[in-house]
Design a protein around this motif. Structure first.
Motif, mmCIF file in Angstrom:
data_model
loop_
_atom_site.group_PDB
_atom_site.id
_atom_site.type_symbol
_atom_site.label_atom_id
_atom_site.label_comp_id
_atom_site.label_asym_id
_atom_site.label_seq_id
_atom_site.Cartn_x
_atom_site.Cartn_y
_atom_site.Cartn_z
ATOM 1 N N ALA A 164 1.221 -0.799 -0.202
ATOM 2 C CA ALA A 164 -0.536 -0.100 0.188
ATOM 3 C C ALA A 164 1.087 1.246 0.178
ATOM 4 N N HIS A 165 2.138 0.845 0.329
ATOM 5 C CA HIS A 165 2.932 2.431 0.381
ATOM 6 C C HIS A 165 3.784 2.878 -0.838
ATOM 7 N N TRP A 166 3.821 1.830 -1.840
ATOM 8 C CA TRP A 166 3.914 1.996 -2.618
ATOM 9 C C TRP A 166 3.320 2.276 -3.998
ATOM 10 N N LEU A 167 2.361 1.922 -3.351
ATOM 11 C CA LEU A 167 1.323 1.988 -4.529
ATOM 12 C C LEU A 167 0.492 3.578 -4.144
ATOM 13 N N LEU A 168 0.731 3.407 -3.357
ATOM 14 C CA LEU A 168 0.074 5.395 -2.823
ATOM 15 C C LEU A 168 1.265 6.447 -3.840
ATOM 16 N N LEU A 169 2.704 5.895 -3.412
ATOM 17 C CA LEU A 169 3.223 6.910 -3.830
ATOM 18 C C LEU A 169 3.284 6.973 -5.454
ATOM 19 N N LEU A 170 3.530 5.211 -6.051
ATOM 20 C CA LEU A 170 3.377 5.546 -7.633
ATOM 21 C C LEU A 170 1.642 6.097 -8.055
ATOM 22 N N ALA A 171 0.301 6.188 -7.246
ATOM 23 C CA ALA A 171 -0.403 7.035 -6.932
ATOM 24 C C ALA A 171 -0.175 8.515 -7.572
ATOM 25 N N ALA A 172 0.554 9.063 -6.507
ATOM 26 C CA ALA A 172 1.521 10.071 -6.444
ATOM 27 C C ALA A 172 1.844 10.793 -7.392
ATOM 28 N N ASP A 173 2.658 10.007 -8.225
ATOM 29 C CA ASP A 173 3.252 10.218 -9.256
ATOM 30 C C ASP A 173 2.356 10.776 -10.376
ATOM 31 N N ARG A 174 1.202 9.712 -10.500
ATOM 32 C CA ARG A 174 0.053 10.309 -11.755
ATOM 33 C C ARG A 174 -0.161 11.286 -11.902
ATOM 34 N N ILE A 175 -0.619 10.942 -10.355
ATOM 35 C CA ILE A 175 -1.405 12.633 -9.677
ATOM 36 C C ILE A 175 -0.642 13.948 -10.117
ATOM 37 N N ASP A 176 0.272 13.980 -9.692
ATOM 38 C CA ASP A 176 1.640 14.935 -10.107
ATOM 39 C C ASP A 176 1.445 14.913 -10.877
ATOM 40 N N ALA A 177 1.487 14.391 -11.826
ATOM 41 C CA ALA A 177 1.353 13.988 -13.273
ATOM 42 C C ALA A 177 0.646 14.996 -14.181
ATOM 43 N N TRP A 178 -0.539 14.541 -13.526
ATOM 44 C CA TRP A 178 -1.897 15.772 -13.921
ATOM 45 C C TRP A 178 -2.130 16.516 -13.501
ATOM 46 N N GLU A 179 -1.343 16.719 -12.101
ATOM 47 C CA GLU A 179 -1.214 18.351 -11.561
ATOM 48 C C GLU A 179 -0.214 19.032 -12.731
ATOM 49 N N HIS A 180 1.006 18.637 -13.007
ATOM 50 C CA HIS A 180 1.649 19.659 -13.895
ATOM 51 C C HIS A 180 0.273 19.959 -15.108
#
Length: 189
Positions: free
Chosen positions: A102-118
């Motif tokens: 769950a830790h690593w999946l959340l970090l992967l999701a955060a990276d995708r969210i960060d890409a969309w934020e940019h």
């Protein structure tokens, strides 16, 4: 203790390890190891001029694994967490151990969210993202893109049918949601 100049204690003695693990310590004979003098523990030769290293100042609360009591003495500050992706990253570190998926999946999701934020932030600039040209799609027709794959034994040929869906799919979905939202707003008037 971590991050000190002292030699860490061994969990088990050499004799205990040799009794428990068959073949353990086969390379411990100094005659078999030419680098033995370099590997001898010499407290005066460690090069450490400190008992505990000087700590880097923390300008904002940093994400830290729940397994560690404190941050490492030096840490990166180039990409501070911000926005919704930062909140997801903080949740991953605050809630889950690094040993949990769950830790690593959340970090992967955060990276995708960060890409969309940019991507969304780029629309507020004079040069917004252009998914057509920035993915290299036009070069498929001008630089022998398709012919370089036909009849060749390339490993990436198998996923070429999915590439347009993976790259363009989110943009098409976002555009559809924007159009649906605009229609809904105009339909209420």
């Amino acid at each position: 203790m971590t991050y000190t100049s002292e030699r860490p204690p061994l969990a088990e003695t050499s004799d205990q390890l040799r009794a428990r693990i068959p073949g353990w310590g086969a390379d411990l004979d100094p005659r078999d190891r030419p680098s033995v003098p370099k590997l001898q523990w010499q407290p005066d030769r460690t090069g450490a001029h400190w008992e505990f290293p000087e700590r880097q100042p923390e300008k904002w609360p940093r994400e830290r694994s729940i397994e560690h009591a404190f941050l490492t003495p030096v840490f990166g500050t180039s990409c501070p967490p911000r926005g919704f992706s930062g909140a997801v990253r903080k949740l991953a570190y605050r809630r889950y151990s690094e040993a949990r998926a769950a830790h690593w999946l959340l970090l992967l999701a955060a990276d995708r969210i960060d890409a969309w934020e940019h991507h969304l932030r780029s629309f507020a600039t004079l040069r917004p993202d252009n998914p057509v040209t920035q993915t290299g799609f036009p070069s498929e027709f001008s630089r022998h893109g398709f012919s370089s794959r036909v009849g060749k034994k390339r490993a990436d040929v198998k996923h070429h049918l999915l590439d347009p869906i993976i790259v363009a799919g989110p943009w098409v979905l976002a555009g559809g949601l924007v159009i649906a939202g605009i229609r809904k707003i105009l339909g209420r008037r």
